[in-house]
Design a protein around this motif. Structure first.
Motif, mmCIF file in Angstrom:
data_model
loop_
_atom_site.group_PDB
_atom_site.id
_atom_site.type_symbol
_atom_site.label_atom_id
_atom_site.label_comp_id
_atom_site.label_asym_id
_atom_site.label_seq_id
_atom_site.Cartn_x
_atom_site.Cartn_y
_atom_site.Cartn_z
ATOM 1 N N ILE A 1 -6.651 -30.710 -61.092
ATOM 2 C CA ILE A 1 -5.440 -31.293 -61.504
ATOM 3 C C ILE A 1 -5.956 -32.291 -62.598
ATOM 4 C CG2 ILE A 1 -6.153 -33.390 -60.257
ATOM 5 C CD1 ILE A 1 -2.652 -31.826 -60.840
ATOM 6 N N THR A 2 -7.284 -32.581 -62.819
ATOM 7 C CA THR A 2 -7.622 -33.454 -64.010
ATOM 8 C C THR A 2 -7.226 -33.200 -65.456
ATOM 9 O OG1 THR A 2 -9.711 -33.785 -62.603
ATOM 10 C CG2 THR A 2 -9.779 -34.255 -64.865
ATOM 11 N N ALA A 3 -6.758 -31.976 -65.766
ATOM 12 C CA ALA A 3 -6.344 -31.385 -67.154
ATOM 13 C C ALA A 3 -4.834 -32.165 -67.317
ATOM 14 C CB ALA A 3 -6.354 -30.161 -67.240
ATOM 15 N N GLY A 4 -3.937 -31.861 -66.156
ATOM 16 C CA GLY A 4 -2.680 -31.909 -66.354
ATOM 17 C C GLY A 4 -2.054 -33.255 -65.544
ATOM 18 N N CYS A 5 -2.964 -34.044 -64.928
ATOM 19 C CA CYS A 5 -2.564 -34.978 -63.971
ATOM 20 C C CYS A 5 -1.370 -35.936 -64.296
ATOM 21 C CB CYS A 5 -3.715 -35.819 -63.398
ATOM 22 S SG CYS A 5 -4.539 -36.744 -64.668
ATOM 23 N N ASP A 6 -1.231 -36.344 -65.828
ATOM 24 C CA ASP A 6 -0.321 -37.133 -66.742
ATOM 25 C C ASP A 6 0.971 -36.317 -66.672
ATOM 26 O OD1 ASP A 6 -1.894 -35.612 -68.341
ATOM 27 O OD2 ASP A 6 -1.162 -36.737 -70.056
ATOM 28 N N LEU A 7 0.940 -34.868 -66.661
ATOM 29 C CA LEU A 7 1.907 -34.343 -67.274
ATOM 30 C C LEU A 7 2.641 -33.648 -66.083
ATOM 31 C CD1 LEU A 7 0.599 -32.443 -70.706
ATOM 32 C CD2 LEU A 7 1.765 -34.645 -70.205
ATOM 33 N N VAL A 8 2.094 -33.374 -65.156
ATOM 34 C CA VAL A 8 2.926 -32.470 -64.017
ATOM 35 C C VAL A 8 3.500 -33.349 -62.887
ATOM 36 C CG1 VAL A 8 1.138 -30.448 -64.457
ATOM 37 C CG2 VAL A 8 0.934 -32.526 -62.457
ATOM 38 N N SER A 9 4.533 -32.776 -62.255
ATOM 39 C CA SER A 9 5.220 -33.677 -61.283
ATOM 40 C C SER A 9 4.224 -33.619 -59.971
ATOM 41 C CB SER A 9 6.571 -33.004 -60.793
ATOM 42 O OG SER A 9 6.157 -31.741 -60.317
ATOM 43 N N PRO A 10 4.685 -34.609 -58.900
ATOM 44 C CA PRO A 10 3.754 -34.663 -57.721
ATOM 45 C C PRO A 10 3.884 -33.337 -57.093
ATOM 46 C CG PRO A 10 5.188 -36.656 -57.964
ATOM 47 C CD PRO A 10 5.554 -35.691 -59.041
ATOM 48 N N LEU A 11 5.016 -32.503 -56.896
ATOM 49 C CA LEU A 11 5.105 -31.316 -56.337
ATOM 50 C C LEU A 11 4.272 -30.129 -57.093
ATOM 51 C CD1 LEU A 11 6.319 -29.209 -54.480
ATOM 52 C CD2 LEU A 11 8.403 -28.925 -56.073
ATOM 53 N N GLY A 12 4.357 -30.488 -58.522
ATOM 54 C CA GLY A 12 3.472 -29.427 -59.260
ATOM 55 C C GLY A 12 1.861 -29.585 -59.109
ATOM 56 N N SER A 13 1.514 -31.077 -58.912
ATOM 57 C CA SER A 13 0.152 -31.437 -58.541
ATOM 58 C C SER A 13 -0.244 -30.833 -57.043
ATOM 59 C CB SER A 13 -0.240 -32.782 -58.562
ATOM 60 O OG SER A 13 0.639 -33.286 -57.628
ATOM 61 N N ALA A 14 0.740 -30.880 -56.093
ATOM 62 C CA ALA A 14 0.438 -30.280 -54.905
ATOM 63 C C ALA A 14 0.084 -28.738 -54.932
ATOM 64 C CB ALA A 14 1.487 -30.768 -53.986
ATOM 65 N N ILE A 15 0.954 -27.986 -55.727
ATOM 66 C CA ILE A 15 0.751 -26.430 -56.003
ATOM 67 C C ILE A 15 -0.452 -26.141 -56.632
ATOM 68 C CG2 ILE A 15 1.980 -24.452 -57.095
ATOM 69 C CD1 ILE A 15 4.526 -25.741 -56.546
ATOM 70 N N ILE A 16 -0.664 -27.152 -57.611
ATOM 71 C CA ILE A 16 -1.995 -26.686 -58.309
ATOM 72 C C ILE A 16 -3.230 -26.933 -57.500
ATOM 73 C CG2 ILE A 16 -3.609 -27.561 -60.117
ATOM 74 C CD1 ILE A 16 -0.928 -27.880 -61.733
ATOM 75 N N GLY A 17 -3.122 -27.889 -56.772
ATOM 76 C CA GLY A 17 -4.365 -28.144 -55.516
ATOM 77 C C GLY A 17 -4.278 -27.172 -54.607
ATOM 78 N N LEU A 18 -3.325 -26.824 -54.157
ATOM 79 C CA LEU A 18 -3.223 -25.914 -52.900
ATOM 80 C C LEU A 18 -3.910 -24.678 -53.535
ATOM 81 C CD1 LEU A 18 -2.159 -25.154 -50.119
ATOM 82 C CD2 LEU A 18 -0.350 -24.231 -51.400
ATOM 83 N N LEU A 19 -3.342 -24.113 -54.659
ATOM 84 C CA LEU A 19 -3.855 -22.772 -55.377
ATOM 85 C C LEU A 19 -5.257 -22.860 -55.581
ATOM 86 C CD1 LEU A 19 -0.727 -21.925 -57.596
ATOM 87 C CD2 LEU A 19 -1.562 -20.766 -55.470
ATOM 88 N N ALA A 20 -5.760 -23.798 -55.832
ATOM 89 C CA ALA A 20 -7.151 -24.094 -56.477
ATOM 90 C C ALA A 20 -8.215 -23.740 -55.159
ATOM 91 C CB ALA A 20 -7.509 -25.560 -57.130
ATOM 92 N N GLY A 21 -7.527 -24.482 -54.085
ATOM 93 C CA GLY A 21 -8.337 -24.499 -52.597
ATOM 94 C C GLY A 21 -8.252 -23.037 -52.185
ATOM 95 N N ILE A 22 -7.170 -22.420 -52.391
ATOM 96 C CA ILE A 22 -7.358 -20.892 -51.873
ATOM 97 C C ILE A 22 -8.286 -20.056 -52.948
ATOM 98 C CG2 ILE A 22 -5.899 -19.032 -51.745
ATOM 99 C CD1 ILE A 22 -3.546 -20.897 -51.212
ATOM 100 N N ILE A 23 -8.139 -20.389 -54.378
ATOM 101 C CA ILE A 23 -8.895 -19.713 -55.124
ATOM 102 C C ILE A 23 -10.373 -19.685 -54.863
ATOM 103 C CG2 ILE A 23 -9.612 -19.438 -57.722
ATOM 104 C CD1 ILE A 23 -6.609 -19.793 -58.159
ATOM 105 N N LEU A 24 -10.914 -21.043 -54.385
ATOM 106 C CA LEU A 24 -12.095 -21.526 -54.309
ATOM 107 C C LEU A 24 -12.751 -20.556 -53.192
ATOM 108 C CD1 LEU A 24 -14.530 -23.692 -54.814
ATOM 109 C CD2 LEU A 24 -13.693 -24.442 -52.513
ATOM 110 N N VAL A 25 -12.254 -20.256 -52.194
ATOM 111 C CA VAL A 25 -12.834 -19.410 -50.995
ATOM 112 C C VAL A 25 -13.366 -18.019 -51.715
ATOM 113 C CG1 VAL A 25 -12.615 -18.473 -48.871
ATOM 114 C CG2 VAL A 25 -11.623 -20.849 -49.564
ATOM 115 N N PHE A 26 -12.309 -17.384 -52.596
ATOM 116 C CA PHE A 26 -12.680 -16.181 -53.029
ATOM 117 C C PHE A 26 -13.775 -16.246 -53.855
ATOM 118 C CE2 PHE A 26 -8.477 -15.816 -50.837
ATOM 119 C CZ PHE A 26 -8.480 -14.815 -50.119
ATOM 120 N N SER A 27 -13.526 -17.089 -55.055
ATOM 121 C CA SER A 27 -14.334 -17.190 -55.964
ATOM 122 C C SER A 27 -16.008 -17.533 -55.670
ATOM 123 C CB SER A 27 -14.110 -18.439 -56.775
ATOM 124 O OG SER A 27 -15.218 -18.652 -57.787
#
Length: 420
Positions: free
Chosen positions: A292-318
């Motif tokens: 979220i650090t790149a776009g924390c000023d531009l995205v909505s709260p919902l957008g930040s939640a989605i970005i964080g959720l997807l990052a958490g999922i991607i992390l396990v597989f990465s």
């Protein structure tokens, strides 16, 4: 005292408070890395987190600040300032010394990320050498292209980015500039260094558990706390309605991404492995924060939640892919947390930004600018990292001897142990 002068004073205090919070991320990184590795190397790891800040602070003050912010953003790199700060004047009236301190703690963060991926087997002397070059050249150059007013973030009419994409590259607080650079360097360093002894047997990955999850957990809590300086502090102002609304918004988006990153990792590991992994979830929280650090000023709260959720999922597989398929030994998962999720978050800014994002009718120009920017920044990090680490490996040797690695770096490298 005029109202304007009072506003600048408030902004200065906010900037310095944020710098303190980002500095406090150093013990967060130290505890996190120490907890995820073995007790015989703890003093070495703690020492390295002090050293990269000490080396980075001196170098960034003496020449790095000029390399990053000199020449008014023109050219490939700025000019060395040799400790003279008179060349720089902050457009908002903030004191140059305070702004230097704020930028110094960001530089140190990029250098300390690399330490985790190369833990438990790197010569301390060579760690000092590569920290020197990261703080001297690698970080300031790509910082010059971006936050230093350079070509990637140039939004003036007729600039290369505006002519090509119709938008400039955007990285509010460093998903790309700080985290992905640290993550890419960490990956290159881990490849060059090779895995720890006993990590891969008969082509299969063997778990080497860390010695203290409590230390790692405390480290993540401290990093999470520090991120409230890292992201909202990058507004560099708190006075006036625009700024107080902006930093409040960034606080919210930062926290939502962190919690959703942790939840995404927790449930993914639960489904994938049959049990929720605490150590993975700790990294999932960091993955959400990095993304979220790149776009924390531009995205909505919902957008930040989605970005964080997807990052958490991607992390396990990465983490699993880098470990079990590529056989690259990264003890703390730095290349996945900071590299993969830093790149992911930078790209998602081009899709989820309320103003100009592809998902909000802005077309794909901004997304293209994000793709191009992250490619340039991380290609620079990868090429310079290869030259740096392979150069050290060939000239002086990067790795400790087998006996030192087996018995621990604390005693052999420093003559003292963390636990007695």
């Amino acid at each position: 005292m005029s109202v304007q002068d009072l506003g600048i004073s408030v902004d200065t205090v906010w900037m310095l408070l944020a710098a303190m919070l980002v500095f406090f991320m150093q013990p967060g990184f130290a505890l996190c890395e120490a907890g995820f590795t073995r007790s015989k190397n703890t003093a070495n790891i703690l020492f390295k987190n002090f050293v990269d800040f000490m080396i980075g602070s001196v170098l960034f003050w003496f020449v790095g600040f000029g390399f990053m912010f000199g020449s008014d953003g023109a050219g490939f790199i700025g000019m060395p300032n040799f400790g003279d700060l008179s060349f720089y004047t902050n457009a908002a009236g903030l004191p140059t010394e305070g702004f230097l301190m704020f930028e110094t703690v960001f530089c140190a963060t990029s250098a300390t990320i690399v330490s985790g991926a190369m833990a438990e087997r790197t010569k301390f002397s060579m760690y000092c050498v590569y920290s020197f070059f990261i703080s001297l050249i690698i970080y300031p150059v790509e910082g010059h292209w971006t936050w230093g007013g350079g070509w990637l973030c140039n939004s003036e009419a007729g600039s290369f980015m505006m002519n090509t994409f119709g938008a400039a590259f955007h990285d509010f607080a460093g998903s790309a500039i700080v985290h992905s650079v640290g993550g890419v360097l960490a990956l290159v360093g881990a490849i060059c260094l090779g895995p720890r002894l006993g990590k891969y047997r008969n082509g299969k990955s063997t778990a080497i558990p860390g010695h203290n999850l409590m230390a790692a957990a405390l480290g993540v809590f401290i990093l999470w706390f520090g991120w409230f300086g890292f992201n909202p502090g990058s507004q560099l102002a708190a006075s006036g309605e625009v700024n107080r609304v902006a930093i409040s918004h960034v606080f919210l988006t930062t926290n939502l991404a962190a919690v959703c990153g942790g939840l995404g990792t927790m449930f993914t590991s639960w489904i994938k492995y049959g049990k929720p992994s605490f150590s993975l979830t700790l990294n999932g929280i960091l993955a959400g924060l990095v993304a979220i650090t790149a776009g924390c000023d531009l995205v909505s709260p919902l957008g930040s939640a989605i970005i964080g959720l997807l990052a958490g999922i991607i992390l396990v597989f990465s983490i699993e892919f880098i470990d079990t398929k590529l056989h690259i030994d990264d003890p703390v998962g730095a290349s996945s947390v900071h590299g993969v999720c830093g790149i992911f978050g930078t790209l998602m800014t081009g899709l989820f930004a309320l103003d100009g994002g592809a998902f909000y009718g802005g077309g794909f120009g901004f997304f293209g600018a994000q793709c191009f920017g992250i490619l340039c920044i991380d290609l620079w990090a990868a090429v310079t990292g290869i030259i740096l680490f392979w150069g050290i490996k060939k000239i002086a040797g990067l790795r400790v001897d087998k006996r030192i690695e087996e018995e621990g770096l604390d005693i052999y490298e420093h003559g003292e142990s963390c636990y007695n």
